[in-house]
Design a protein around this motif. Structure first.
Motif, short mmCIF file in Angstrom:
data_model
loop_
_atom_site.label_atom_id
_atom_site.label_comp_id
_atom_site.label_asym_id
_atom_site.label_seq_id
_atom_site.Cartn_x
_atom_site.Cartn_y
_atom_site.Cartn_z
N GLY A 1 -7.65 3.46 -12.47
CA GLY A 1 -7.63 4.82 -11.99
C GLY A 1 -6.26 5.43 -11.78
N TYR A 2 -5.18 4.73 -12.07
CA TYR A 2 -3.84 5.27 -11.90
C TYR A 2 -3.63 6.38 -12.94
N PRO A 3 -3.45 7.62 -12.51
CA PRO A 3 -3.40 8.73 -13.47
C PRO A 3 -2.28 8.57 -14.49
N ILE B 1 2.20 14.32 -4.75
CA ILE B 1 2.51 12.91 -4.99
C ILE B 1 1.39 12.07 -4.38
N SER B 2 0.63 11.41 -5.23
CA SER B 2 -0.43 10.52 -4.73
C SER B 2 0.17 9.16 -4.40
N ARG B 3 -0.60 8.34 -3.70
CA ARG B 3 -0.12 7.02 -3.29
C ARG B 3 -1.18 5.98 -3.65
N TRP B 4 -0.69 4.86 -4.20
CA TRP B 4 -1.59 3.83 -4.72
C TRP B 4 -1.11 2.45 -4.29
N PRO B 5 -2.01 1.48 -4.23
CA PRO B 5 -1.60 0.10 -3.91
C PRO B 5 -1.08 -0.63 -5.14
N PRO C 1 11.63 4.50 -2.53
CA PRO C 1 11.35 3.58 -1.43
C PRO C 1 9.85 3.40 -1.25
N THR C 2 9.44 2.22 -0.80
CA THR C 2 8.03 1.93 -0.59
C THR C 2 7.64 1.87 0.88
N GLY C 3 8.61 1.62 1.77
CA GLY C 3 8.30 1.42 3.18
C GLY C 3 7.90 0.00 3.52
N ASP C 4 7.96 -0.91 2.54
CA ASP C 4 7.55 -2.29 2.77
C ASP C 4 8.79 -3.16 2.99
N ARG C 5 8.68 -4.10 3.95
CA ARG C 5 9.82 -4.95 4.29
C ARG C 5 10.19 -5.92 3.17
N ASP C 6 9.19 -6.50 2.52
CA ASP C 6 9.44 -7.52 1.51
C ASP C 6 9.77 -6.93 0.14
N GLU D 1 0.82 -1.21 0.00
CA GLU D 1 0.00 0.00 0.00
C GLU D 1 0.86 1.27 0.00
N ASN D 2 0.21 2.36 -0.38
CA ASN D 2 0.79 3.71 -0.26
C ASN D 2 2.11 3.86 -1.01
N VAL D 3 2.15 3.32 -2.22
CA VAL D 3 3.34 3.46 -3.06
C VAL D 3 3.25 4.79 -3.80
N PRO D 4 4.32 5.60 -3.78
CA PRO D 4 4.25 6.92 -4.43
C PRO D 4 4.08 6.80 -5.94
#
Length: 329
Positions: A271-273, A168-172, A203-208, A156-159
């Protein structure tokens, strides 16, 4: 007992001194023992002073400055991989050993003058990491059964950078194994040799999946989109561009921290612009400004000794056609 202590003292006295014309003088060993005792006493004294100065009970936690983007990136990637006892390879596969370097100043490819971008873009240092990205992109595109992601999950919340302006929007996104794709052909049924440009890495902030790379897949003068699925071409759709001559496809890849490879990062829903949009030129003009040289589809296949299963030409009359696709800027 007193006699024993006297005897021990006499032996030590004779050991550490010697007779010099009727007088007892210290031997060199005596000075060594005295120096050692003085050093030890000093250490004990310093420890005592520090202990007396230490605050009693729990004090307030120190206030730290807010972390920078680079610091956040380093923290996230450090969590993603466990340290090992093996020596680091020539090009590090552990993202904790990478750095994000902002492309600054960004020079306009046409004028050579600095340009203030609405959103900062980054590249990976060391640049040899990109060789692994190109290798895994080739596997995704040209192998019928490319390596699958290690962990199935939603990130989630990938820039996402492609709306106008500085926001900067964020999308899954979700990591996926490519088993179907579509490619573009011109009016004569000839495959367009798409141009690949690595635009930015974030960076995504995700561990994996701690890192996402965004690439441009550019198709000059496309006329038809041809779908490949289940080992064959299944359908096609005519294409029309509004406001440009090149169709730009924003492509994304995750770095799989456990598998130590890049995998596809797929959109969830829609919906990804501007994920597909028309533009006036392909991304090859940006390669020097971005500091990362791109490639084409045919060059990528040759570089890694792979064969493209999309044919060079197709008989458009033999492919079922759907509705018209229109893409604006």
């Amino acid at each position: 007992m007193i006699r024993g202590l006297r005897s021990l003292w006499k032996e030590l006295y004779e050991y550490f001194t010697y007779d010099h014309y009727g007088k007892r003088k210290p031997r060199p060993a005596f000075y060594g023992v005295v120096l050692t005792l003085l050093v030890a006493a000093g250490m004990f004294a310093a420890a005592g002073i520090l202990a007396l100065r230490a605050p009693r009970g729990e004090g307030p936690a120190p206030t730290l400055p807010p972390p920078t983007k680079t610091a956040i990136f380093a923290t996230v990637t450090a969590q993603a991989a466990r340290p090992t006892n093996t020596p680091a390879p020539l090009c590090p596969e552990d993202p904790a050993l990478w750095k994000l370097v902002e492309v600054k100043p960004f020079l306009d490819p046409k004028t050579g003058k600095p340009v203030q971008l609405p959103k900062p873009i980054y590249r990976i240092d060391p640049p040899c990491v990109y060789q692994g990205l190109w290798r895994d992109l080739a596997r995704s595109l040209f192998l019928k059964d490319p390596p699958a992601p290690t962990v199935k999950k939603e990130v989630e919340n990938v820039p996402w950078y492609w709306e106008p302006g500085p926001e900067i929007s964020r999308w899954p996104f979700e990591p996926y194994q490519l088993n179907k794709d579509f490619l573009f052909y011109n009016r004569n049924g000839k495959k367009i040799d798409e141009v690949f440009t690595i635009y930015t890495v974030l960076p995504t902030g995700d561990r994996d999946y701690p890192v996402i790379a965004y690439l441009y897949r550019d198709y000059p003068n496309p006329a038809y989109a041809i779908q490949w699925e289940g080992g064959k071409m299944t359908k096609g759709r005519p294409v029309r561009l509004l406001g440009g001559t090149v169709l730009r496809r924003v492509w994304s890849m995750f770095y799989d921290a456990r598998g130590r490879r890049w995998v596809g990062a797929g959109y969830i829903g829609g919906g990804y612009p501007r994920a597909l949009h028309a533009t006036t030129a392909d991304g090859s003009g940006l390669w020097e400004a971005l500091g990362v040289k791109g490639t084409t589809r045919s060059e990528l296949a040759r570089a890694f000794g792979m064969e493209d299963f999309f044919p060079e030409t197709v008989d458009l009359k033999q492919i079922p056609m759907g509705d018209l696709l229109e893409f604006g800027p």
